[in-house]
Design an enzyme around this catalytic site. Structure first.
Site, PDB file in Angstrom:
ATOM      1  N   VAL A  23      39.033  43.552  40.843  1.00 10.28           N
ATOM      2  CA  VAL A  23      39.793  44.707  40.328  1.00 10.28           C
ATOM      3  C   VAL A  23      41.295  44.452  40.296  1.00 10.28           C
ATOM      4  O   VAL A  23      42.020  45.133  39.562  1.00 10.28           O
ATOM      5  CB  VAL A  23      39.503  46.012  41.125  1.00 10.28           C
ATOM      6  CG1 VAL A  23      38.071  46.466  40.954  1.00 10.28           C
ATOM      7  CG2 VAL A  23      39.886  45.879  42.586  1.00 10.28           C
ATOM      8  N   ASN A  83      36.312  52.612  43.497  1.00  7.76           N
ATOM      9  CA  ASN A  83      36.010  52.632  44.936  1.00  7.76           C
ATOM     10  C   ASN A  83      36.350  51.331  45.650  1.00  7.76           C
ATOM     11  O   ASN A  83      36.593  51.336  46.860  1.00  7.76           O
ATOM     12  CB  ASN A  83      34.502  52.943  45.087  1.00  7.76           C
ATOM     13  CG  ASN A  83      33.943  52.531  46.426  1.00  7.76           C
ATOM     14  OD1 ASN A  83      34.129  53.242  47.416  1.00  7.76           O
ATOM     15  ND2 ASN A  83      33.253  51.395  46.479  1.00  7.76           N
ATOM     16  N   SER A  99      41.376  57.482  51.341  1.00  6.87           N
ATOM     17  CA  SER A  99      40.956  57.452  52.754  1.00  6.87           C
ATOM     18  C   SER A  99      41.656  58.590  53.475  1.00  6.87           C
ATOM     19  O   SER A  99      42.756  59.001  53.054  1.00  6.87           O
ATOM     20  CB  SER A  99      41.382  56.122  53.379  1.00  6.87           C
ATOM     21  OG  SER A  99      41.323  56.199  54.790  1.00  6.87           O
ATOM     22  N   TYR A 118      47.605  49.305  54.405  1.00  5.14           N
ATOM     23  CA  TYR A 118      46.385  50.018  53.964  1.00  5.14           C
ATOM     24  C   TYR A 118      46.696  51.494  53.754  1.00  5.14           C
ATOM     25  O   TYR A 118      46.362  52.068  52.717  1.00  5.14           O
ATOM     26  CB  TYR A 118      45.280  49.835  55.017  1.00  5.14           C
ATOM     27  CG  TYR A 118      43.991  50.569  54.683  1.00  5.14           C
ATOM     28  CD1 TYR A 118      43.065  50.012  53.803  1.00  5.14           C
ATOM     29  CD2 TYR A 118      43.691  51.811  55.252  1.00  5.14           C
ATOM     30  CE1 TYR A 118      41.879  50.676  53.489  1.00  5.14           C
ATOM     31  CE2 TYR A 118      42.521  52.478  54.948  1.00  5.14           C
ATOM     32  CZ  TYR A 118      41.611  51.905  54.063  1.00  5.14           C
ATOM     33  OH  TYR A 118      40.438  52.581  53.762  1.00  5.14           O
ATOM     34  N   ALA A 132      49.523  52.960  53.209  1.00  2.00           N
ATOM     35  CA  ALA A 132      50.424  53.145  52.058  1.00  2.00           C
ATOM     36  C   ALA A 132      49.658  52.996  50.749  1.00  2.00           C
ATOM     37  O   ALA A 132      49.861  53.766  49.803  1.00  2.00           O
ATOM     38  CB  ALA A 132      51.566  52.130  52.124  1.00  2.00           C
ATOM     39  N   SER A 133      48.748  52.019  50.700  1.00  2.00           N
ATOM     40  CA  SER A 133      47.981  51.808  49.452  1.00  2.00           C
ATOM     41  C   SER A 133      47.119  53.022  49.150  1.00  2.00           C
ATOM     42  O   SER A 133      46.990  53.446  47.999  1.00  2.00           O
ATOM     43  CB  SER A 133      47.119  50.540  49.552  1.00  2.00           C
ATOM     44  OG  SER A 133      46.025  50.716  50.435  1.00  2.00           O
ATOM     45  N   LYS A 134      46.539  53.608  50.187  1.00  2.00           N
ATOM     46  CA  LYS A 134      45.632  54.742  49.984  1.00  2.00           C
ATOM     47  C   LYS A 134      46.412  56.020  49.656  1.00  2.00           C
ATOM     48  O   LYS A 134      45.911  56.881  48.919  1.00  2.00           O
ATOM     49  CB  LYS A 134      44.742  54.931  51.216  1.00  2.00           C
ATOM     50  CG  LYS A 134      43.728  53.805  51.411  1.00  2.00           C
ATOM     51  CD  LYS A 134      42.774  53.723  50.236  1.00  2.00           C
ATOM     52  CE  LYS A 134      41.638  52.744  50.443  1.00  2.00           C
ATOM     53  NZ  LYS A 134      40.732  52.669  49.280  1.00  2.00           N
TER      54      LYS A 134
HETATM   55  N1  LIG Z   1      33.922  52.763  55.454  1.00  2.00           N
HETATM   56  C1  LIG Z   1      34.929  53.530  55.854  1.00  2.00           C
HETATM   57  O1  LIG Z   1      34.996  53.901  57.042  1.00  2.00           O
HETATM   58  C2  LIG Z   1      35.973  53.998  54.877  1.00  2.00           C
HETATM   59  C3  LIG Z   1      36.830  55.044  55.268  1.00  2.00           C
HETATM   60  C4  LIG Z   1      37.801  55.495  54.373  1.00  2.00           C
HETATM   61  C5  LIG Z   1      37.917  54.914  53.119  1.00  2.00           C
HETATM   62  N2  LIG Z   1      37.069  53.905  52.775  1.00  2.00           N
HETATM   63  C6  LIG Z   1      37.243  53.329  51.437  1.00  2.00           C
HETATM   64  O2  LIG Z   1      36.030  53.420  50.737  1.00  2.00           O
HETATM   65  C7  LIG Z   1      35.912  52.315  49.834  1.00  2.00           C
HETATM   66  C8  LIG Z   1      34.600  51.613  50.078  1.00  2.00           C
HETATM   67  O3  LIG Z   1      34.565  51.184  51.443  1.00  2.00           O
HETATM   68  P1  LIG Z   1      33.259  50.589  52.130  1.00  2.00           P
HETATM   69  O4  LIG Z   1      33.376  50.868  53.581  1.00  2.00           O
HETATM   70  O5  LIG Z   1      32.045  50.979  51.391  1.00  2.00           O
HETATM   71  O6  LIG Z   1      33.584  49.036  51.956  1.00  2.00           O
HETATM   72  P2  LIG Z   1      32.640  47.765  51.824  1.00  2.00           P
HETATM   73  O7  LIG Z   1      33.448  46.637  52.359  1.00  2.00           O
HETATM   74  O8  LIG Z   1      31.266  48.016  52.369  1.00  2.00           O
HETATM   75  O9  LIG Z   1      32.508  47.628  50.237  1.00  2.00           O
HETATM   76  C9  LIG Z   1      33.618  47.324  49.450  1.00  2.00           C
HETATM   77  C10 LIG Z   1      33.121  46.587  48.212  1.00  2.00           C
HETATM   78  O10 LIG Z   1      34.272  46.295  47.412  1.00  2.00           O
HETATM   79  C11 LIG Z   1      34.156  44.962  46.942  1.00  2.00           C
HETATM   80  N3  LIG Z   1      35.480  44.425  46.658  1.00  2.00           N
HETATM   81  C12 LIG Z   1      36.438  44.056  47.560  1.00  2.00           C
HETATM   82  N4  LIG Z   1      37.501  43.572  46.920  1.00  2.00           N
HETATM   83  C13 LIG Z   1      37.221  43.615  45.586  1.00  2.00           C
HETATM   84  C14 LIG Z   1      37.930  43.244  44.425  1.00  2.00           C
HETATM   85  N5  LIG Z   1      39.140  42.683  44.495  1.00  2.00           N
HETATM   86  N6  LIG Z   1      37.347  43.447  43.209  1.00  2.00           N
HETATM   87  C15 LIG Z   1      36.108  43.988  43.120  1.00  2.00           C
HETATM   88  N7  LIG Z   1      35.390  44.350  44.197  1.00  2.00           N
HETATM   89  C16 LIG Z   1      35.936  44.163  45.418  1.00  2.00           C
HETATM   90  C17 LIG Z   1      33.464  44.200  48.052  1.00  2.00           C
HETATM   91  O11 LIG Z   1      32.860  43.011  47.562  1.00  2.00           O
HETATM   92  C18 LIG Z   1      32.452  45.243  48.542  1.00  2.00           C
HETATM   93  O12 LIG Z   1      31.214  45.130  47.855  1.00  2.00           O
HETATM   94  C19 LIG Z   1      37.139  51.440  50.076  1.00  2.00           C
HETATM   95  O13 LIG Z   1      38.118  51.734  49.110  1.00  2.00           O
HETATM   96  C20 LIG Z   1      37.601  51.858  51.450  1.00  2.00           C
HETATM   97  O14 LIG Z   1      38.967  51.637  51.660  1.00  2.00           O
HETATM   98  C21 LIG Z   1      36.097  53.440  53.613  1.00  2.00           C
END
Ligand SMILES: NC(=O)c1ccc[n+]([C@@H]2O[C@H](COP(=O)([O-])OP(=O)(O)OC[C@H]3O[C@@H](n4cnc5c(N)ncnc54)[C@H](O)[C@@H]3O)[C@@H](O)[C@H]2O)c1
Length: 253
Positions: A63, A85, A137, A150, A152-154
């Site tokens: 992405v 996502n 997030s 992180y 700041a990005s969110k």
């Molecule tokens: N799990 C949590 O506790 C949590 C909490 C708040 C926010 N989030 C946010 O939710 C989203 C999903 O998190 P998750 O826990 O399911 O993460 P995860 O690590 O299980 O899944 C993330 C997916 O994104 C893919 N990815 C990473 N970099 C990429 C790139 N440059 N291009 C394309 N794909 C890429 C990875 O291969 C992976 O399949 C994220 O944005 C994360 O910041 C997660």
């Protein structure tokens, strides 16, 4: 003639929240583009979704690379729904986060969202319809120690979401954000399993933060994402839905 399904693209769909969302969208009758950087995990996810009776296609892409993201607007036909996502987590205070880390986390978490939206918005604008959810997030609202880049990005993702909602509302496109709290994904489950910690124990370990005394399952975040892109939310745009079991109200995490 076979009915043509509406189409959704989900980035980061090969794991965690993205995968749960892809499954939910398929359950709602959509065809899903599984967009993710992890080639093996994409293949496995697409196979699993198709085996379950769904329509799914792979899009292996980074992405943070705007040229690769353009494929979302050109290769798969009309995209009705985008779930931006994909994200990575980095740690470090503002003084110990180096340039590479800043570039990487902003490139994926913030510019990556913009890249994917930029690819699908022209088509949505032409059709005067579309729904986008960006995944931020609860760190964007509360902050957390040692997560400067992180967080700041969110927070940036929320600003971008509002900007796009303002820009594209008159063209029939809704843009909203989800702010998940701690969500137990396969990644966490597998990592802790190696230390002999079961899934139930893992949920107990993460129970302290919110008002509901437990972390979220990815399906609970996917439910909220589906609500925001569904017709049930037809008058909601520019909104941030915090799905963290009250964690932000309780002071964060
Ligand atoms: N799990 C949590 O506790 C949590 C909490 C708040 C926010 N989030 C946010 O939710 C989203 C999903 O998190 P998750 O826990 O399911 O993460 P995860 O690590 O299980 O899944 C993330 C997916 O994104 C893919 N990815 C990473 N970099 C990429 C790139 N440059 N291009 C394309 N794909 C890429 C990875 O291969 C992976 O399949 C994220 O944005 C994360 O910041 C997660």
């Amino acid at each position: 003639m076979a009915q043509v399904s509406r189409r959704a693209a989900v980035t980061g769909a090969a794991s965690g929240i993205g995968k749960a969302t892809a499954k939910r969208l398929i359950a709602e009758g959509l065809a899903v583009i599984v967009a993710d950087i992890n080639e093996v995990a994409v293949a496995n996810t697409v196979e699993e979704l198709i085996a379950g009776g769904g329509q799914a296609k792979a899009c292996i892409m980074d992405v943070s690379d705007s040229a690769e993201c353009e494929r979302l607007g050109t290769e798969f036909g009309e995209i009705d729904i985008l779930i931006a996502n994909a994200g990575i987590q980095t740690t470090g205070t503002v003084t110990d986060t180096d340039d590479d880390t800043w570039n990487q986390v902003l490139g994926v978490n913030l510019k990556g969202v913009a890249n994917c939206c930029r690819a699908v918005l022209p088509g949505m604008s032409r059709r005067k319809a579309g729904a986008i959810v960006v995944v931020s997030s609860n760190n964007a609202i509360c902050g957390a120690p040692g997560m400067a880049a992180y967080d700041a990005s969110k927070a940036g993702v929320l600003g971008l979401m509002r900007s796009m909602a303002i820009e594209y509302g008159a063209r029939g496109i809704r843009v909203n954000a989800i702010c998940p709290g701690t969500t137990i994904t396969d990644y966490h489950i597998d990592r802790f399993a190696k230390q002999g910690i079961t899934e139930a124990q893992l949920y107990e370990m993460t129970s302290a933060g919110g008002l509901l005394n437990r972390a979220a399952a990815p399906e609970e975040i996917a439910n909220a994402i589906w609500f925001l892109v569904s017709d049930q939310a037809s008058y909601i745009t520019g909104e941030t839905l915090i799905v963290d079991g009250g964690g932000s109200l309780a002071g964060g995490h």
